[in-house]
Design a protein around this motif. Structure first.
Motif, PDB file in Angstrom:
ATOM      1  N   THR A 170       0.928  -1.142   0.030  1.00 26.26           N
ATOM      2  CA  THR A 170       0.195  -0.034  -0.036  1.00 26.26           C
ATOM      3  C   THR A 170       0.803   1.298   0.059  1.00 26.26           C
ATOM      4  OG1 THR A 170      -0.116   0.009   2.446  1.00 26.26           O
ATOM      5  CG2 THR A 170      -1.741  -1.353   1.149  1.00 26.26           C
ATOM      6  N   ARG A 171       2.249   1.152   0.332  1.00 28.73           N
ATOM      7  CA  ARG A 171       3.349   2.194   0.261  1.00 28.73           C
ATOM      8  C   ARG A 171       2.792   3.209   1.364  1.00 28.73           C
ATOM      9  NH1 ARG A 171       2.201   2.839  -5.492  1.00 28.73           N
ATOM     10  NH2 ARG A 171       4.016   2.050  -6.545  1.00 28.73           N
ATOM     11  N   THR A 172       2.101   2.809   2.418  1.00 32.28           N
ATOM     12  CA  THR A 172       1.416   3.530   3.588  1.00 32.28           C
ATOM     13  C   THR A 172       2.538   3.045   4.877  1.00 32.28           C
ATOM     14  OG1 THR A 172       0.067   1.944   4.296  1.00 32.28           O
ATOM     15  CG2 THR A 172      -1.060   3.804   2.888  1.00 32.28           C
ATOM     16  N   PRO A 173       2.987   4.274   5.568  1.00 30.32           N
ATOM     17  CA  PRO A 173       3.972   4.155   6.837  1.00 30.32           C
ATOM     18  C   PRO A 173       3.437   3.070   7.884  1.00 30.32           C
ATOM     19  CG  PRO A 173       2.805   6.151   7.021  1.00 30.32           C
ATOM     20  CD  PRO A 173       2.359   5.628   5.617  1.00 30.32           C
ATOM     21  N   ARG A 174       4.203   2.206   8.080  1.00 31.35           N
ATOM     22  CA  ARG A 174       3.929   1.332   9.473  1.00 31.35           C
ATOM     23  C   ARG A 174       4.358   1.943  10.695  1.00 31.35           C
ATOM     24  NH1 ARG A 174       5.903  -4.637   6.908  1.00 31.35           N
ATOM     25  NH2 ARG A 174       3.606  -4.954   5.838  1.00 31.35           N
ATOM     26  N   VAL A 175       5.721   2.584  10.543  1.00 33.59           N
ATOM     27  CA  VAL A 175       6.347   3.083  11.677  1.00 33.59           C
ATOM     28  C   VAL A 175       7.182   4.100  11.058  1.00 33.59           C
ATOM     29  CG1 VAL A 175       7.868   1.611  12.258  1.00 33.59           C
ATOM     30  CG2 VAL A 175       7.098   3.126  14.354  1.00 33.59           C
ATOM     31  N   MET A 176       7.625   5.451  11.926  1.00 28.06           N
ATOM     32  CA  MET A 176       8.458   6.216  11.251  1.00 28.06           C
ATOM     33  C   MET A 176       9.171   6.877  12.734  1.00 28.06           C
ATOM     34  SD  MET A 176       6.604   8.383   8.171  1.00 28.06           S
ATOM     35  CE  MET A 176       5.280   9.065   9.264  1.00 28.06           C
ATOM     36  N   MET A 177      10.543   7.214  12.521  1.00 25.24           N
ATOM     37  CA  MET A 177      11.268   8.009  13.417  1.00 25.24           C
ATOM     38  C   MET A 177      12.199   9.022  12.740  1.00 25.24           C
ATOM     39  SD  MET A 177      10.970   5.872  16.430  1.00 25.24           S
ATOM     40  CE  MET A 177      12.448   5.892  17.246  1.00 25.24           C
ATOM     41  N   CYS A 178      11.628  10.322  13.059  1.00 23.60           N
ATOM     42  CA  CYS A 178      12.332  11.485  12.860  1.00 23.60           C
ATOM     43  C   CYS A 178      13.346  12.069  13.731  1.00 23.60           C
ATOM     44  CB  CYS A 178      11.298  12.378  12.456  1.00 23.60           C
ATOM     45  SG  CYS A 178      12.081  13.960  11.674  1.00 23.60           S
ATOM     46  N   PRO A 179      14.669  12.183  13.537  1.00 25.36           N
ATOM     47  CA  PRO A 179      15.472  12.693  14.435  1.00 25.36           C
ATOM     48  C   PRO A 179      15.332  14.337  14.722  1.00 25.36           C
ATOM     49  CG  PRO A 179      16.660  12.492  12.572  1.00 25.36           C
ATOM     50  CD  PRO A 179      15.348  11.677  12.270  1.00 25.36           C
ATOM     51  N   LEU A 180      14.946  14.836  15.765  1.00 26.35           N
ATOM     52  CA  LEU A 180      14.680  16.228  16.048  1.00 26.35           C
ATOM     53  C   LEU A 180      15.957  17.046  16.123  1.00 26.35           C
ATOM     54  CD1 LEU A 180      11.704  15.556  18.342  1.00 26.35           C
ATOM     55  CD2 LEU A 180      11.516  16.191  15.768  1.00 26.35           C
ATOM     56  N   GLY A 206      18.972  19.521  17.449  1.00 19.98           N
ATOM     57  CA  GLY A 206      18.979  20.120  18.590  1.00 19.98           C
ATOM     58  C   GLY A 206      18.630  19.434  19.871  1.00 19.98           C
ATOM     59  N   THR A 207      18.489  18.085  19.410  1.00 20.88           N
ATOM     60  CA  THR A 207      18.027  17.170  20.887  1.00 20.88           C
ATOM     61  C   THR A 207      18.566  15.862  20.553  1.00 20.88           C
ATOM     62  OG1 THR A 207      16.112  15.951  19.902  1.00 20.88           O
ATOM     63  CG2 THR A 207      15.937  18.319  20.635  1.00 20.88           C
ATOM     64  N   ASN A 208      18.372  15.110  21.611  1.00 24.95           N
ATOM     65  CA  ASN A 208      18.589  13.466  21.355  1.00 24.95           C
ATOM     66  C   ASN A 208      17.388  12.640  21.160  1.00 24.95           C
ATOM     67  OD1 ASN A 208      17.952  13.810  23.695  1.00 24.95           O
ATOM     68  ND2 ASN A 208      19.573  12.671  24.852  1.00 24.95           N
ATOM     69  N   VAL A 209      16.436  13.253  20.670  1.00 25.34           N
ATOM     70  CA  VAL A 209      15.048  12.669  20.690  1.00 25.34           C
ATOM     71  C   VAL A 209      14.790  12.588  19.121  1.00 25.34           C
ATOM     72  CG1 VAL A 209      12.581  13.082  21.236  1.00 25.34           C
ATOM     73  CG2 VAL A 209      14.364  13.507  22.873  1.00 25.34           C
ATOM     74  N   PHE A 210      13.771  11.295  19.071  1.00 26.19           N
ATOM     75  CA  PHE A 210      13.285  11.126  17.789  1.00 26.19           C
ATOM     76  C   PHE A 210      11.738  11.472  17.985  1.00 26.19           C
ATOM     77  CE2 PHE A 210      16.925   8.689  17.351  1.00 26.19           C
ATOM     78  CZ  PHE A 210      17.331   8.446  15.960  1.00 26.19           C
ATOM     79  N   GLN A 211      11.084  11.753  17.167  1.00 32.95           N
ATOM     80  CA  GLN A 211       9.681  11.739  16.859  1.00 32.95           C
ATOM     81  C   GLN A 211       9.146  10.578  16.152  1.00 32.95           C
ATOM     82  OE1 GLN A 211       6.984  13.847  13.807  1.00 32.95           O
ATOM     83  NE2 GLN A 211       6.566  15.438  15.718  1.00 32.95           N
ATOM     84  N   PHE A 212       8.403   9.793  17.003  1.00 35.58           N
ATOM     85  CA  PHE A 212       7.827   8.617  16.798  1.00 35.58           C
ATOM     86  C   PHE A 212       6.303   8.849  16.382  1.00 35.58           C
ATOM     87  CE2 PHE A 212       4.881   5.132  18.030  1.00 35.58           C
ATOM     88  CZ  PHE A 212       5.739   3.949  18.016  1.00 35.58           C
ATOM     89  N   VAL A 213       6.085   8.194  15.142  1.00 36.49           N
ATOM     90  CA  VAL A 213       4.733   8.167  14.445  1.00 36.49           C
ATOM     91  C   VAL A 213       4.223   6.972  14.030  1.00 36.49           C
ATOM     92  CG1 VAL A 213       3.371   9.198  12.756  1.00 36.49           C
ATOM     93  CG2 VAL A 213       5.016  10.723  13.905  1.00 36.49           C
ATOM     94  N   ALA A 214       3.150   6.486  14.342  1.00 41.67           N
ATOM     95  CA  ALA A 214       2.873   4.959  13.829  1.00 41.67           C
ATOM     96  C   ALA A 214       1.126   5.059  13.839  1.00 41.67           C
ATOM     97  CB  ALA A 214       3.075   3.942  14.704  1.00 41.67           C
ATOM     98  N   PRO A 215       0.572   4.600  12.473  1.00 42.63           N
ATOM     99  CA  PRO A 215      -0.744   4.575  12.720  1.00 42.63           C
ATOM    100  C   PRO A 215      -1.630   3.583  13.308  1.00 42.63           C
ATOM    101  CG  PRO A 215       0.232   3.707  10.708  1.00 42.63           C
ATOM    102  CD  PRO A 215       1.397   4.236  11.437  1.00 42.63           C
TER     103      PRO A 215
END
Length: 517
Positions: free
Chosen positions: A214-224, A226-235
């Motif tokens: 489907t080319r749709t995301p299962r899970v994504m991790m984006c480095p933010l 100026g931080t040591n954090v990732f933004q986690f996104v999952a449908p």
């Protein structure tokens, strides 16, 4: 115990929209109060992208250096099947700065940091966000608004000339006004979002594990940045019960990525997001205004919501400042007139991008110029006056372009530097307008700053900008002599070829306070 306090503007909501408005008012010397019912500042990354037009707004407000130091360009995206990279690409192809567009690229910075920078700027004016302070009611009459605030169990009655609801998608102000919020809530289109640290992932890429069919995301991790954090996104599946816990996030990551070598830890923010696509049919009821998410909510695609709210505030701020200083109240009618169609257009852009993502279209990740908000205009506004016989590419109501020039001493000066501040700016192209420049500066003092834009080699004076490489004339697409009056929010209000200041005076009489009469 109740006490009565008078303040020109009461702002409800301490997010980016409310903070931008408070900064814009404070630098004009307009007293305001900014109340926020949350107990502490927002700590999440939610709206993590600033569009080029917002960067220009932030330059004017004096916070751009801090924004640049705290963010970065969007990282290269990587799509995986397990640990195997199956695709790489960018959401935005990086563009080089141009004379008329100094900030051509989107800028990634977590929302909490944007808000922190604005709070610091606001504190420099002696104004602080009043946390844990809730608006519980208000009434208005012809002369003002009486609001009821509750803080630490104490009730306070505040009398304000104007009230602005910047209190988010669930806006109490909007509901109390009875303003409709038409649109859709996609109840089954939900996602988990949060900020977590992760061991085992590099921070140079925006990582995405995608359903290959489907080319749709299962899970994504984006480095933010100026931080040591990732933004986690999952449908979330339509029938899934959301669980906001580190264990749930780890389980979803493991299942979505088919990896077991990445460890998530130290979550700082977690939330469930439902896609809402809604907007108001009015931005104003009497002396009460709506701005930001209180007036329009978007899908996250295209990074439009936070940026549109910033520009709502930027548009409203100078108008409130002028009216409170004595300009005609009719100026405030132009806020809804200008911002309502913009909200509708931007909502259409973000909705179209969201639908492409849902359908799994191959180019769903791509972002074009339409998301940069540089082309948004107010050409149909009552405040856009173009008195030329024929129009060029740039017209009254458009964003005023930047251009590099130099002053009479040879010091480089950008047009944006001359715009910076709460004043109007008059650009007089052609030596024929030299007397007009002198007259405007003498008559209107700090309200308007007027400059002659001279060709290289032409005589110069104290208020001359030399169009070093003719970038200014090209940016404004002008032939011959012209007067261009730029509003305090960086939009062109008036273009005329009349050699006198009559058109300028008439325009200022409608939009500005004394010394105009």
């Amino acid at each position: 115990m109740e006490q009565h306090v008078d303040v020109p503007v009461l702002i409800v909501g301490g997010g980016p929209t409310g903070l931008t408005l408070a900064c814009e008012l404070a630098r004009r010397g307009v007293a305001c109060r900014l109340v926020e019912k949350a107990l502490e500042p927002f700590s999440g990354s939610r709206g993590k992208g600033l569009q080029p037009r917002s960067m220009e707004v932030f330059e004017d407000l004096g916070v751009l250096d801090a924004v640049l130091a705290s963010g970065a360009l969007y990282p290269l995206m990587r799509a995986y099947a397990g640990e195997k990279v199956v695709w790489e690409g960018r959401m935005h192809e990086p563009r080089e700065p141009m004379p008329d567009v100094p900030y051509p690229n989107g800028w990634m910075i977590p929302q909490w940091r944007t808000e922190e920078i604005l709070r610091t700027r606001l504190a420099g004016y002696g104004v602080r966000v009043e946390l844990a302070t809730e608006l519980t009611g208000f009434e208005q009459d012809e002369e003002g608004v009486t609001a009821t605030l509750v803080h630490a169990g104490r009730t306070e009655r505040v009398r304000a000339s104007y009230l602005v609801g910047a209190d988010g998608g669930h806006s109490f102000v909007r509901k109390q006004l009875g303003v409709s919020f038409a649109g859709e809530t996609y109840e089954t289109d939900r996602m988990l979002i949060g900020d977590v640290q992760a061991d085992g992932l590099d921070r140079e890429h925006w990582h995405a594990w995608v359903n290959p069919e489907t080319r749709t995301p299962r899970v994504m991790m984006c480095p933010l940045p100026g931080t040591n954090v990732f933004q986690f996104v999952a449908p979330l599946a339509p029938d899934a019960v959301p669980e906001l816990s580190l264990n749930a996030f780890q389980r979803i990551f493991d299942e979505g990525s088919s990896r077991s070598d990445v460890r998530l830890h130290d979550p700082s923010w977690m939330s469930v997001y439902r896609v809402n696509i809604r907007m108001v049919d009015r931005y104003r009821v009497g002396r009460v205004f709506l701005a930001g998410d209180a007036a329009h909510v978007h899908s996250p695609e295209g990074g439009q919501g936070l940026n549109t709210g910033i520009q709502d505030a930027y548009n409203l701020g100078w108008k409130l400042g002028q009216v409170l200083a004595g300009a005609p109240r009719a100026l405030l009618d132009s806020y809804e007139e200008e911002r309502l169609p913009i909200a509708a257009d931007v909502l259409g852009i973000s909705t179209k991008l969201h639908q492409k993502t849902v359908r799994g279209e191959p180019d769903a990740h791509r972002r074009g110029k339409e998301t940069q908000q540089l082309g948004l205009h107010y050409r149909d506004s009552r405040l856009a006056r173009d008195e030329r016989d024929s129009h060029g590419r740039v017209r009254a109501g458009d964003r005023a372009p930047d251009a590099p020039c130099h002053d009479a001493a040879g010091t480089p000066v950008r047009l944006f530097e001359t715009f910076r501040g709460p004043h109007f700016t008059l650009l007089a192209f052609g030596a024929v307008h030299a007397d007009t420049v002198a007259h405007v500066n003498a008559r209107y003092g700090p309200l308007v700053r007027a400059y002659t834009v001279a060709e290289p080699g032409a005589p110069t004076g104290a208020n001359t900008l030399v169009d070093s490489h003719r970038h200014a004339r090209a940016a404004y697409d002008l032939d011959g002599n012209a007067l261009v009056l730029v509003r305090p929010d960086g939009y062109i209000g008036l273009i005329t070829q009349h050699p006198s200041s009559g058109s300028v005076h008439e325009y200022l009489r409608l939009v500005a306070a004394s010394p105009v009469s």
